[in-house]
Structures are given as structure tokens and as C-alpha cells.
Design a protein around this motif. Structure first.
Motif, mmCIF file in Angstrom:
data_model
loop_
_atom_site.group_PDB
_atom_site.id
_atom_site.type_symbol
_atom_site.label_atom_id
_atom_site.label_comp_id
_atom_site.label_asym_id
_atom_site.label_seq_id
_atom_site.Cartn_x
_atom_site.Cartn_y
_atom_site.Cartn_z
ATOM 1 N N ALA A 123 19.389 9.925 26.370
ATOM 2 C CA ALA A 123 18.833 8.418 27.101
ATOM 3 C C ALA A 123 17.387 8.123 27.485
ATOM 4 O O ALA A 123 16.385 8.497 27.252
ATOM 5 C CB ALA A 123 19.449 8.064 27.377
ATOM 6 N N VAL A 124 17.579 10.247 28.296
ATOM 7 C CA VAL A 124 16.585 10.280 29.521
ATOM 8 C C VAL A 124 15.039 10.700 27.785
ATOM 9 O O VAL A 124 14.119 10.124 28.422
ATOM 10 C CB VAL A 124 16.098 11.916 29.489
ATOM 11 C CG1 VAL A 124 15.705 13.007 29.846
ATOM 12 C CG2 VAL A 124 17.080 11.774 30.807
ATOM 13 N N TRP A 125 15.224 11.712 26.917
ATOM 14 C CA TRP A 125 14.332 11.726 25.303
ATOM 15 C C TRP A 125 14.185 10.112 25.281
ATOM 16 O O TRP A 125 12.693 10.225 25.088
ATOM 17 C CB TRP A 125 14.606 12.329 24.299
ATOM 18 C CG TRP A 125 14.827 13.693 25.212
ATOM 19 C CD1 TRP A 125 15.291 14.672 25.981
ATOM 20 C CD2 TRP A 125 13.606 14.885 24.924
ATOM 21 N NE1 TRP A 125 14.630 15.926 25.617
ATOM 22 C CE2 TRP A 125 13.471 15.449 25.298
ATOM 23 C CE3 TRP A 125 11.672 13.836 23.860
ATOM 24 C CZ2 TRP A 125 12.303 16.834 25.066
ATOM 25 C CZ3 TRP A 125 11.320 14.918 24.291
ATOM 26 C CH2 TRP A 125 10.979 16.082 24.526
ATOM 27 N N ALA A 126 14.678 9.193 25.248
ATOM 28 C CA ALA A 126 14.328 7.845 24.947
ATOM 29 C C ALA A 126 13.305 7.211 25.378
ATOM 30 O O ALA A 126 12.316 6.968 25.408
ATOM 31 C CB ALA A 126 15.184 6.964 23.869
ATOM 32 N N LYS A 144 15.375 6.404 36.487
ATOM 33 C CA LYS A 144 14.989 7.802 36.764
ATOM 34 C C LYS A 144 16.046 8.189 37.570
ATOM 35 O O LYS A 144 16.336 9.218 38.067
ATOM 36 C CB LYS A 144 13.763 7.691 36.465
ATOM 37 C CG LYS A 144 13.019 7.358 34.677
ATOM 38 C CD LYS A 144 12.117 8.059 35.092
ATOM 39 C CE LYS A 144 10.730 7.716 35.508
ATOM 40 N NZ LYS A 144 9.494 8.068 34.843
ATOM 41 N N GLU A 145 15.686 7.075 38.923
ATOM 42 C CA GLU A 145 16.523 7.384 39.976
ATOM 43 C C GLU A 145 17.769 7.623 39.586
ATOM 44 O O GLU A 145 18.436 8.317 40.369
ATOM 45 C CB GLU A 145 16.030 6.061 41.183
ATOM 46 C CG GLU A 145 14.276 6.426 42.001
ATOM 47 C CD GLU A 145 14.046 7.517 42.368
ATOM 48 O OE1 GLU A 145 14.799 8.677 43.160
ATOM 49 O OE2 GLU A 145 13.081 8.667 42.209
ATOM 50 N N ALA A 146 18.561 6.753 39.191
ATOM 51 C CA ALA A 146 19.923 7.038 38.974
ATOM 52 C C ALA A 146 20.393 8.087 38.388
ATOM 53 O O ALA A 146 21.047 8.775 39.009
ATOM 54 C CB ALA A 146 20.318 5.892 38.413
ATOM 55 N N ALA A 147 19.346 8.865 37.666
ATOM 56 C CA ALA A 147 19.838 9.786 36.862
ATOM 57 C C ALA A 147 19.849 10.640 37.799
ATOM 58 O O ALA A 147 20.640 11.522 37.847
ATOM 59 C CB ALA A 147 18.464 9.641 35.210
ATOM 60 N N ARG A 148 18.639 10.422 38.204
ATOM 61 C CA ARG A 148 17.847 12.158 39.248
ATOM 62 C C ARG A 148 19.723 11.965 40.439
ATOM 63 O O ARG A 148 19.743 13.259 40.966
ATOM 64 C CB ARG A 148 17.421 11.733 39.819
ATOM 65 C CG ARG A 148 16.015 11.920 40.068
ATOM 66 C CD ARG A 148 14.550 11.758 40.783
ATOM 67 N NE ARG A 148 13.323 12.126 39.514
ATOM 68 C CZ ARG A 148 12.921 10.949 38.892
ATOM 69 N NH1 ARG A 148 13.337 9.695 38.986
ATOM 70 N NH2 ARG A 148 11.568 11.127 38.549
ATOM 71 N N ALA A 149 20.056 11.043 41.080
ATOM 72 C CA ALA A 149 21.753 10.411 41.595
ATOM 73 C C ALA A 149 22.445 10.976 41.054
ATOM 74 O O ALA A 149 23.286 11.185 41.950
ATOM 75 C CB ALA A 149 21.308 8.932 42.258
ATOM 76 N N GLY A 150 22.496 11.409 39.475
ATOM 77 C CA GLY A 150 23.736 12.314 39.433
ATOM 78 C C GLY A 150 24.829 10.509 38.597
ATOM 79 O O GLY A 150 25.841 10.580 38.284
ATOM 80 N N ALA A 154 23.232 6.240 34.639
ATOM 81 C CA ALA A 154 21.978 6.433 34.386
ATOM 82 C C ALA A 154 21.595 6.859 32.647
ATOM 83 O O ALA A 154 20.257 5.703 32.623
ATOM 84 C CB ALA A 154 21.827 7.148 34.559
ATOM 85 N N ALA A 155 22.904 7.098 32.145
ATOM 86 C CA ALA A 155 22.376 6.965 30.747
ATOM 87 C C ALA A 155 21.806 5.655 29.684
ATOM 88 O O ALA A 155 21.384 5.348 29.107
ATOM 89 C CB ALA A 155 23.914 8.042 29.765
#
Length: 173
Positions: A123-126, A144-150, A154-155
């Protein structure tokens, strides 16, 4: 891939010697970015830039298409060099939003790999490709903030933001 191989060979040194004589592999990330409006007339060639960073990622975490992984230390160095190649081309073209997008992509994909979350990495790559090719929006920045926060969502949020920005052209694994 052949253009990227030529660039690495032109740099010379150990990395040039590690380039496969006939690099193979699909380039769905670069191809997707090439369809985005930000790619039109871009001096840094966004497709090449994204594929350089993708190959760097694969040298770190996967099966590379361009270079040998026979020497793990050299593969790590080559991966770092390809990350730098992509970022330096964008910086030289003055495209700071794309530099930021690729820096986020590199950092968030490393975070996903560190936690073993392949869905997040995809998902990060997409999302990263959508941002480089089309630009960002509030939903993507929040994802992206949700991904940073774990956050566990996020995906899904990144994938949805990528589809919202780039439609069906957003790369999917």
C-alpha cells in the motif's frame, strides 16, 4: 530497466560490475507513474526515478531485477545508491514535492518491512507512486500519518487514497 542499467554502468565501480547483463522484470511502478500528469515533461523522468528507488527497495528487501545479490553487503550498498540516484535526480530538477513523496515511500516501506507487514509495504508503494505521478491530497497525508503511527487501518487507508488519486493506474501487487 535498460536505461537504469546504463546509468549504473556509467557510474562505474563495483556497482557497475554487479549489473545483470540483461536485466529483466516488469516495471509496473514506473509505468504507472508515467501516466500521471506530473510526469509530463518532467526533467528527472519520474518513471526512471521510481524504478531506481524500487530496485533499491528490492535490493534491500526482495529479489532485484537489475543487480546481483551474490554479495549481501554490495547489495545493501547498491540499494542505498539507487535510492540516492532517484532522490538526487528529483532534487536536481527542483521537484521538492516528489523528493518528499519518495522519502516518505522509502521510510514507510522500511517501517513496513521492519514489522513484517507486506500489505502495508504494498500500500505504501501504491500510495507513493500515486503521489509522485499525480500529487497528494488530505486523505493521503492522513493515511501516511496513520502508517507512521502504526495504526492497523493504515494499509487500507493508503490503498484507498492511491485509488482515489490515480484510479485504476495505482500500482497493485
Amino acid at each position: 530497466m535498460s536505461r537504469l542499467a546504463s546509468l549504473v554502468r556509467e557510474d562505474g565501480g563495483l556497482l557497475a560490475g554487479a549489473v545483470d547483463p540483461e536485466p529483466t522484470g516488469a516495471t509496473p511502478y514506473g509505468d504507472a507513474v508515467a501516466h500521471g500528469p506530473r510526469a509530463d515533461g518532467h526533467a528527472a523522468d519520474l518513471s526512471l526515478v521510481v524504478e531506481a528507488v524500487r530496485e533499491g527497495y528490492l535490493l534491500h528487501y526482495g529479489v532485484p531485477r537489475l543487480m546481483s545479490r551474490a554479495d549481501d553487503d554490495l547489495a545493501l550498498l547498491a540499494g542505498d545508491r539507487l535510492y540516492a540516484l532517484g532522490l538526487e535526480r528529483l532534487a536536481a530538477a527542483g521537484d521538492l514535492p516528489a523528493v518528499r513523496a519518495l522519502a516518505d515511500l522509502i521510510a514507510l516501506s522500511a517501517q513496513a518491512q521492519a514489522t513484517g507487514d507486506e500489505a502495508l509495504a504494498d500500500a505504501v508503494w501504491a500510495a507513493g507512486c500515486a503521489e509522485v505521478g499525480w500529487g497528494s491530497d488530505a486523505d493521503l497525508e492522513a493515511a501516511k500519518e496513520a502508517a507512521r503511527a502504526g495504526e492497523t487501518s493504515a494499509a487500507a487507508r493508503l490503498a484507498a487514497a492511491a485509488r482515489q488519486i490515480a484510479g485504476d493506474l495505482a500500482p497493485a501487487r
